[in-house]
Design a protein around this motif. Structure first.
Motif, PDB file in Angstrom:
ATOM      1  N   PRO A   1      10.019   1.201   1.642  1.00 40.62           N
ATOM      2  CA  PRO A   1      11.152   1.368   2.539  1.00 40.62           C
ATOM      3  C   PRO A   1      12.357   1.967   1.817  1.00 40.62           C
ATOM      4  O   PRO A   1      12.571   1.706   0.634  1.00 40.62           O
ATOM      5  CB  PRO A   1      11.454  -0.050   3.020  1.00 40.62           C
TER       6      PRO A   1
ATOM      7  N   LEU B   1       0.258   4.218   1.271  1.00 38.87           N
ATOM      8  CA  LEU B   1       0.239   5.103   2.434  1.00 38.87           C
ATOM      9  C   LEU B   1       1.478   4.877   3.297  1.00 38.87           C
ATOM     10  O   LEU B   1       2.060   5.811   3.816  1.00 38.87           O
ATOM     11  CB  LEU B   1      -1.023   4.871   3.262  1.00 38.87           C
ATOM     12  N   LEU B   2       1.852   3.624   3.451  1.00 38.23           N
ATOM     13  CA  LEU B   2       3.108   3.322   4.132  1.00 38.23           C
ATOM     14  C   LEU B   2       4.126   3.192   3.005  1.00 38.23           C
ATOM     15  O   LEU B   2       4.213   2.176   2.351  1.00 38.23           O
ATOM     16  CB  LEU B   2       2.985   2.024   4.930  1.00 38.23           C
TER      17      LEU B   2
ATOM     18  N   PRO C   1       1.095  11.482   5.096  1.00 41.13           N
ATOM     19  CA  PRO C   1       0.450  10.274   5.594  1.00 41.13           C
ATOM     20  C   PRO C   1       0.417  10.279   7.120  1.00 41.13           C
ATOM     21  O   PRO C   1       1.337  10.796   7.754  1.00 41.13           O
ATOM     22  CB  PRO C   1       1.366   9.167   5.069  1.00 41.13           C
ATOM     23  N   ALA C   2      -0.655   9.754   7.668  1.00 43.04           N
ATOM     24  CA  ALA C   2      -0.703   9.607   9.120  1.00 43.04           C
ATOM     25  C   ALA C   2       0.165   8.412   9.477  1.00 43.04           C
ATOM     26  O   ALA C   2      -0.141   7.296   9.106  1.00 43.04           O
ATOM     27  CB  ALA C   2      -2.135   9.384   9.567  1.00 43.04           C
TER      28      ALA C   2
ATOM     29  N   ARG D   1      -1.465  -2.882   7.636  1.00 44.30           N
ATOM     30  CA  ARG D   1      -1.649  -2.701   6.197  1.00 44.30           C
ATOM     31  C   ARG D   1      -2.737  -3.613   5.641  1.00 44.30           C
ATOM     32  O   ARG D   1      -2.959  -3.651   4.437  1.00 44.30           O
ATOM     33  CB  ARG D   1      -0.335  -3.023   5.463  1.00 44.30           C
TER      34      ARG D   1
ATOM     35  N   ALA E   1       1.713   5.366  11.241  1.00 47.64           N
ATOM     36  CA  ALA E   1       1.289   4.391  12.239  1.00 47.64           C
ATOM     37  C   ALA E   1       2.233   4.477  13.431  1.00 47.64           C
ATOM     38  O   ALA E   1       3.422   4.740  13.274  1.00 47.64           O
ATOM     39  CB  ALA E   1       1.317   2.999  11.630  1.00 47.64           C
TER      40      ALA E   1
ATOM     41  N   PRO F   1       0.831  -1.205   0.000  1.00 43.36           N
ATOM     42  CA  PRO F   1       0.000   0.000   0.000  1.00 43.36           C
ATOM     43  C   PRO F   1       0.866   1.256   0.000  1.00 43.36           C
ATOM     44  O   PRO F   1       1.925   1.282   0.606  1.00 43.36           O
ATOM     45  CB  PRO F   1      -0.778  -0.121   1.308  1.00 43.36           C
TER      46      PRO F   1
ATOM     47  N   ALA G   1      -8.636   5.272   6.357  1.00 41.47           N
ATOM     48  CA  ALA G   1      -7.711   5.790   5.351  1.00 41.47           C
ATOM     49  C   ALA G   1      -6.745   4.688   4.917  1.00 41.47           C
ATOM     50  O   ALA G   1      -6.463   4.525   3.728  1.00 41.47           O
ATOM     51  CB  ALA G   1      -6.942   6.979   5.912  1.00 41.47           C
ATOM     52  N   LEU G   2      -6.277   3.915   5.875  1.00 45.14           N
ATOM     53  CA  LEU G   2      -5.368   2.811   5.552  1.00 45.14           C
ATOM     54  C   LEU G   2      -6.041   1.812   4.634  1.00 45.14           C
ATOM     55  O   LEU G   2      -5.482   1.390   3.637  1.00 45.14           O
ATOM     56  CB  LEU G   2      -4.963   2.082   6.839  1.00 45.14           C
TER      57      LEU G   2
ATOM     58  N   THR H   1      13.393  -0.601   8.363  1.00 42.34           N
ATOM     59  CA  THR H   1      12.599  -1.298   7.357  1.00 42.34           C
ATOM     60  C   THR H   1      11.359  -0.515   6.931  1.00 42.34           C
ATOM     61  O   THR H   1      10.938  -0.590   5.788  1.00 42.34           O
ATOM     62  CB  THR H   1      12.175  -2.676   7.906  1.00 42.34           C
ATOM     63  N   TYR H   2      10.790   0.224   7.886  1.00 40.01           N
ATOM     64  CA  TYR H   2       9.546   0.951   7.617  1.00 40.01           C
ATOM     65  C   TYR H   2       9.728   2.409   8.063  1.00 40.01           C
ATOM     66  O   TYR H   2       9.255   2.791   9.137  1.00 40.01           O
ATOM     67  CB  TYR H   2       8.376   0.332   8.381  1.00 40.01           C
ATOM     68  N   PRO H   3      10.420   3.204   7.246  1.00 39.63           N
ATOM     69  CA  PRO H   3      10.774   4.552   7.708  1.00 39.63           C
ATOM     70  C   PRO H   3       9.561   5.431   8.006  1.00 39.63           C
ATOM     71  O   PRO H   3       9.706   6.434   8.707  1.00 39.63           O
ATOM     72  CB  PRO H   3      11.574   5.130   6.529  1.00 39.63           C
ATOM     73  N   ASP H   4       8.391   5.081   7.511  1.00 37.76           N
ATOM     74  CA  ASP H   4       7.226   5.925   7.768  1.00 37.76           C
ATOM     75  C   ASP H   4       6.536   5.623   9.087  1.00 37.76           C
ATOM     76  O   ASP H   4       5.573   6.289   9.458  1.00 37.76           O
ATOM     77  CB  ASP H   4       6.212   5.771   6.620  1.00 37.76           C
ATOM     78  N   ILE H   5       6.996   4.610   9.774  1.00 35.39           N
ATOM     79  CA  ILE H   5       6.374   4.260  11.053  1.00 35.39           C
ATOM     80  C   ILE H   5       6.983   5.117  12.162  1.00 35.39           C
ATOM     81  O   ILE H   5       8.198   5.287  12.217  1.00 35.39           O
ATOM     82  CB  ILE H   5       6.616   2.759  11.357  1.00 35.39           C
TER      83      ILE H   5
ATOM     84  N   ALA I   1      -6.478   3.184   1.226  1.00 38.12           N
ATOM     85  CA  ALA I   1      -5.210   3.297   0.506  1.00 38.12           C
ATOM     86  C   ALA I   1      -4.772   1.954  -0.060  1.00 38.12           C
ATOM     87  O   ALA I   1      -4.083   1.893  -1.060  1.00 38.12           O
ATOM     88  CB  ALA I   1      -4.146   3.851   1.431  1.00 38.12           C
ATOM     89  N   SER I   2      -5.193   0.891   0.591  1.00 38.60           N
ATOM     90  CA  SER I   2      -4.747  -0.414   0.110  1.00 38.60           C
ATOM     91  C   SER I   2      -5.524  -0.824  -1.135  1.00 38.60           C
ATOM     92  O   SER I   2      -5.097  -1.699  -1.863  1.00 38.60           O
ATOM     93  CB  SER I   2      -4.877  -1.465   1.223  1.00 38.60           C
TER      94      SER I   2
END
Lengths: 94, 424
Positions: free
Chosen positions: A17, A13-14, B26-27, B348, B29, A11, B9-10, B50-54, B13-14
């Motif tokens: 990486p 939104l996330l 993005p909001a 996700r 998580a 997805p 929203a999540l 691994t998940y820079p947006d978290i 988005a998927s």
């Protein structure tokens, strides 16, 4: 290849990486081979090693065809698919 | 934004391509990690890399982390406290918000954690890696005051317990007896007591060679037993006496004033230094919040490490009921990554990733004499963990000096590598 496709299908939104996500099987290597698999002397680096070479090494360890201190015991825990994914992952790291 | 709308929203988005506005802001998580040890620090670092947006927040009371692993080498005189102490600055530099406070209460339905300092932290997913608690009083006579005379050195905290035991060894006259009380399974670091015996023997052999080690064990057998006993004989001769449970080795009472370890059949062993490794459970944040089973450990889903009673709380490290996996640093590191990946997958709307868990525990029998046990595990039927058949196992026995020397150096590399995988 399948792993790559999966990553791109994630997805939006996330966001993707910054660093390609190692398959979780490869994460297990890092505790001895160092972050990213870059090596932790005297334990050798895995990064940048051709996938075919890593795969062949792991299979030789697994089959007891190559002398090992510890890698034989480790390699016997993993499937062909995992070995291939791990080898491909580290081959792509620099 | 409320959780509900963010979730909507999540979900949206998927399915749909995210509109530009959403992509721009993005909001994030919120991943909350409690405990900054092998499980928690590994989880926090892995999540950020691994998940820079978290958004990752780590709650840990201590400002520096002293490892259990290699604490035994400090007792042997091969390491200093600074060698086994780690800072959280590296995690901060990776964008982890580090909060030095105690997590006191978890509101699982409300998804928030109350800290001792008064702050309340909300989360979307919680990684709980608080380690163990000592069951004070479970061994008669062994309370917190007793641990100042008879250190456990099994929860390093700020390192004071390990340093206390070291000072006691230094103060003991040559010809003294060092007593060990070793508990029944399960406990943190199954080979730990025996590596500790080895390292104390290494110190005594060099500085107090007429001294003796009396190891009183509740068990009949222990991890890497043959290898340890081979090494003890080769390196330390007759210095170490190990008494198994079926030969009255189980300590049921201690007297810290008289320095006595008392066995099941009432034999009172008077010693000069006593290391009491007491019975343990999951830490209080687990047992006090209804997350533990009657046996004192948390039951988790063996693929995601989600608590079987609270699905947004993933419990990793020594606090969970991971048998037959050992309560080891490597397992904490390996399973923490699977827990984080599973938590993010759930946010996700994806399935948890395939799981494979990896363990290697090295032990130093001597400074240049290392042995190991390897285990590869997977989720099995009925929510179990299963070791992959015909894999893993211990180092070969026999007169193999090159293997022992290599494994000692690989152990050092493991320590450097895994602590970088936690903190760098």
């Amino acid at each position: 290849m399948a792993l790559k496709l999966l990553a791109f299908a994630a997805p939006l939104l996330l966001a993707l990486p910054a660093q390609a996500q190692a398959p979780l099987a490869a994460q297990g290597c890092l505790g001895c081979h160092g972050p990213n698999g870059a090596g932790q002397a005297p334990v050798p680096a895995l990064t940048g090693r051709p996938a075919a070479e890593t795969e062949a090494l792991m299979k030789a360890f697994r089959a007891n065809e190559r002398p090992a201190t510890i890698m034989g015991r480790i390699a016997r825990g993993y499937t062909d698919a995992e070995i291939a994914a791990v080898a491909a992952h580290f081959a792509a790291q620099r | 934004m409320t959780l509900l709308t963010r979730r909507a929203a999540l979900a949206a988005a998927s399915v749909l391509a995210a509109p530009a506005a959403l992509r721009a802001q993005p909001a994030a998580a919120r991943l909350l990690v409690i405990g900054g040890g092998f499980g928690g620090a590994s989880a926090a670092r892995f999540a950020r890399v691994t998940y820079p947006d978290i958004q990752v927040t780590l709650v840990e009371p201590l400002t520096r982390f002293v490892t259990c692993p290699y604490g035994n080498l400090l007792l042997g005189g091969f390491k200093q406290i600074g060698d086994i102490t780690h800072s959280y600055d590296g995690l901060r530099a990776r964008g982890v918000t580090v909060v030095h406070d105690w997590a006191e209460a978890i509101d699982a339905p409300g998804k928030r954690v109350r800290l001792r300092g008064g702050q309340t932290l909300p989360y979307d997913k919680l990684i709980l890696s608080p380690g163990i608690a000592i069951r004070w009083g479970a061994l008669e006579g062994y309370d917190e005051a007793a641990s100042q005379r008879m250190p456990h050195a099994w929860v390093p905290g700020d390192g004071s317990q390990t340093l206390l035991l070291r000072r006691q060894l230094e103060a003991m006259p040559d010809g003294g007896t060092v007593g060990f009380a070793i508990p029944d399974n399960p406990f943190r670091c199954p080979p730990g007591p025996y590596e500790r015996i080895s390292m104390v023997a290494a110190y005594l052999k060099r500085h107090k060679p007429r001294s003796k080690i009396l190891a009183l064990d509740a068990k009949q057998a222990f991890s890497k037993q043959g290898l340890f006993q081979d090494g003890w004989k080769a390196l330390y001769g007759e210095m170490i006496e190990w008494v198994p449970g079926n030969r009255d080795g189980k300590v049921v009472r201690v007297d810290p004033r008289e320095m006595v370890l008392e066995s099941e059949f009432g034999v009172k062993h008077k010693v000069d230094v006593a290391n009491v490794i007491p019975p343990q459970s999951a830490a209080a944040i687990v047992t006090g919040n209804g997350l533990a089973e009657a046996n004192g450990w948390a039951r988790v889903n063996t693929q995601t490490f989600a608590s079987v009673t609270a699905p947004d709380i993933h419990i990793v490290g020594d606090a969970n009921n991971g048998a037959p996996m050992p309560k080891s640093g490597y397992i904490a590191n390996s399973t923490a990554k699977q827990a984080v990946a599973s938590a993010i997958a759930a946010l996700r709307g994806q399935a948890a990733p395939e799981a494979v868990y990896f363990n290697t525990c090295y032990s130093h029998v001597g400074e240049d004499y290392g042995i190991s046990i390897v285990g590869v595990f997977r989720p099995g039927p009925n929510n179990s963990f299963v070791e992959v058949p015909n894999s893993g196992g211990v180092s070969p026995r026999g007169d193999l000096p090159q293997q022992r020397a290599l494994e000692a150096r690989y152990a050092d590399a493991w320590y450097a590598a895994i602590t970088r995988d936690m903190f760098a």
